[in-house]
Design a protein around this motif. Structure first.
Motif, PDB file in Angstrom:
ATOM      1  N   TRP A 103      -9.514 -29.820  11.555  1.00  0.00           N
ATOM      2  CA  TRP A 103     -10.269 -30.515  12.597  1.00  0.00           C
ATOM      3  C   TRP A 103      -9.867 -31.977  12.776  1.00  0.00           C
ATOM      4  O   TRP A 103      -9.658 -32.424  13.910  1.00  0.00           O
ATOM      5  N   PRO A 104      -9.727 -32.764  11.698  1.00  0.00           N
ATOM      6  CA  PRO A 104      -9.388 -34.185  11.887  1.00  0.00           C
ATOM      7  C   PRO A 104      -8.076 -34.411  12.625  1.00  0.00           C
ATOM      8  O   PRO A 104      -7.936 -35.411  13.343  1.00  0.00           O
ATOM      9  N   GLY A 105      -7.106 -33.509  12.472  1.00  0.00           N
ATOM     10  CA  GLY A 105      -5.817 -33.696  13.104  1.00  0.00           C
ATOM     11  C   GLY A 105      -5.654 -33.006  14.437  1.00  0.00           C
ATOM     12  O   GLY A 105      -4.573 -33.083  15.055  1.00  0.00           O
ATOM     13  N   MET A 106      -6.710 -32.346  14.917  1.00  0.00           N
ATOM     14  CA  MET A 106      -6.617 -31.632  16.193  1.00  0.00           C
ATOM     15  C   MET A 106      -6.784 -32.596  17.358  1.00  0.00           C
ATOM     16  O   MET A 106      -7.498 -33.597  17.262  1.00  0.00           O
ATOM     17  N   SER A 107      -6.130 -32.276  18.469  1.00  0.00           N
ATOM     18  CA  SER A 107      -6.265 -33.092  19.675  1.00  0.00           C
ATOM     19  C   SER A 107      -7.615 -32.833  20.330  1.00  0.00           C
ATOM     20  O   SER A 107      -8.308 -31.854  20.011  1.00  0.00           O
ATOM     21  N   ARG A 113     -11.437 -26.759  23.239  1.00  0.00           N
ATOM     22  CA  ARG A 113     -11.170 -25.324  23.399  1.00  0.00           C
ATOM     23  C   ARG A 113     -11.811 -24.526  22.272  1.00  0.00           C
ATOM     24  O   ARG A 113     -12.396 -23.460  22.510  1.00  0.00           O
ATOM     25  N   ALA A 114     -11.740 -25.055  21.047  1.00  0.00           N
ATOM     26  CA  ALA A 114     -12.348 -24.360  19.912  1.00  0.00           C
ATOM     27  C   ALA A 114     -13.863 -24.271  20.074  1.00  0.00           C
ATOM     28  O   ALA A 114     -14.469 -23.221  19.802  1.00  0.00           O
ATOM     29  N   GLY A 211      -4.342 -24.393  16.632  1.00  0.00           N
ATOM     30  CA  GLY A 211      -5.758 -24.718  16.701  1.00  0.00           C
ATOM     31  C   GLY A 211      -6.605 -23.636  17.336  1.00  0.00           C
ATOM     32  O   GLY A 211      -7.802 -23.839  17.559  1.00  0.00           O
ATOM     33  N   ARG A 212      -6.021 -22.464  17.600  1.00  0.00           N
ATOM     34  CA  ARG A 212      -6.784 -21.348  18.172  1.00  0.00           C
ATOM     35  C   ARG A 212      -7.481 -20.585  17.061  1.00  0.00           C
ATOM     36  O   ARG A 212      -6.932 -20.387  15.968  1.00  0.00           O
TER      37      ARG A 212
END
Length: 283
Positions: A103-107, A113-114, A211-212
């Motif tokens: 989570w911390p590194g996701m855009s 989207r998540a 990230g899906r």
């Protein structure tokens, strides 16, 4: 089975399932991994297959039900073997990393989207047809497993009121100073049952490198609960470091909850219920 005397104390072979030769071979070459949901050791048989030992029926029965009625991504039950060491369950399970790690590194786009996908998955669970008669319990309408209530199973409860009375240890809603308890346990209109993951938190959401979401895991506590229970459990289980995730989820899950307990209060509650679980908890 009646007691009888004999020279052989081993259980009859027909009480257990034979493990197919092909599975034995894959078990021999399998790789041990740690289940992100429980911390237990699982066996990775291939990129898409795992084997769990000592598997709880509350988990695989829920997964069977979800597979029949929704498109929620989760482990697919392939086979269940009753063995002397416990139940072995073979799952179709694609690998992924827990959301709390990624989570911390996701855009921002990946996070949005998540959250949107999670909202759709929860909605599918909530639209499943509830049992004809009100039963608060696991997927099979039996006793439920929830570690907030100690290490044993509780229920089933044959009314939401009975479930609430168990939560309050028989005390009245007015006995609690928190307004949220009075609001939740003395509603102006009756609650309805919804199928609930009951353990929905970042460690139980697996995502791929993009990230899906590839799977929701940790279904051992799932079952039929009052409509607000998903949000209540999510608030209890989400770590403080994931506050922005919880805030975002508030927009896709109905927001009714009882106040969170402090660690000391939670420990005292679990100890009390552990003692009471030795008695009947059916309501």
């Amino acid at each position: 089975m009646p007691f009888c005397l004999g020279s052989n104390d081993t259980e009859p072979h027909d009480e257990y399932d034979e493990i197919p030769f092909g599975l034995k071979w894959r078990m021999h070459w399998g790789k041990k991994e740690t289940d992100p949901a429980t911390g237990e050791t699982i066996l990775r048989l291939s990129n898409t297959r795992i084997l769990k030992t000592h598997c709880l029926n509350t988990e695989y029965q829920a997964l069977k039900l979800i597979d029949r009625h929704t498109s929620v991504p989760c482990y697919k039950v392939l086979a269940v073997y009753n063995r002397p060491e416990g139940r072995l369950v073979e799952y179709e399970a694609y690998p992924g990393k827990p959301l709390e790690q990624t989570w911390p590194g996701m855009s921002a786009h990946q996070k949005n989207r998540a959250i949107a996908d999670l909202g759709r998955f929860v909605e599918q669970l909530r639209t499943m047809q509830p049992p004809k008669h009100c039963v608060v319990g696991d997927a099979t309408l039996g006793a439920a497993l929830d570690h907030r209530f100690g290490s044993g199973r509780v229920g089933p409860f044959f009314s939401i009121q009975a479930f609430h009375e168990f939560e309050r240890r028989g005390r009245k809603p007015d006995d609690f100073p928190e307004k949220e308890v009075q609001i939740v346990h003395a509603p102006t209109k009756p609650y309805v049952l919804k199928f609930t993951h009951a353990n929905l938190c970042p460690k139980n959401i697996l995502v791929d490198e993009a990230g899906r979401i590839v799977a929701l895991i940790g279904w051992e506590s799932s079952g039929w609960y009052p409509e607000y229970w998903e949000y209540t459990q999510m608030c209890h289980l989400t770590p403080k470091t994931m506050g922005d995730w919880l805030d975002a989820m508030c927009h896709v899950i109905p927001r009714i909850r009882a106040p969170s307990l402090s660690p000391s209060e939670l420990h005292a509650e679990q100890q009390e219920i552990d003692d009471k679980n030795k008695e009947s908890t059916t309501g």
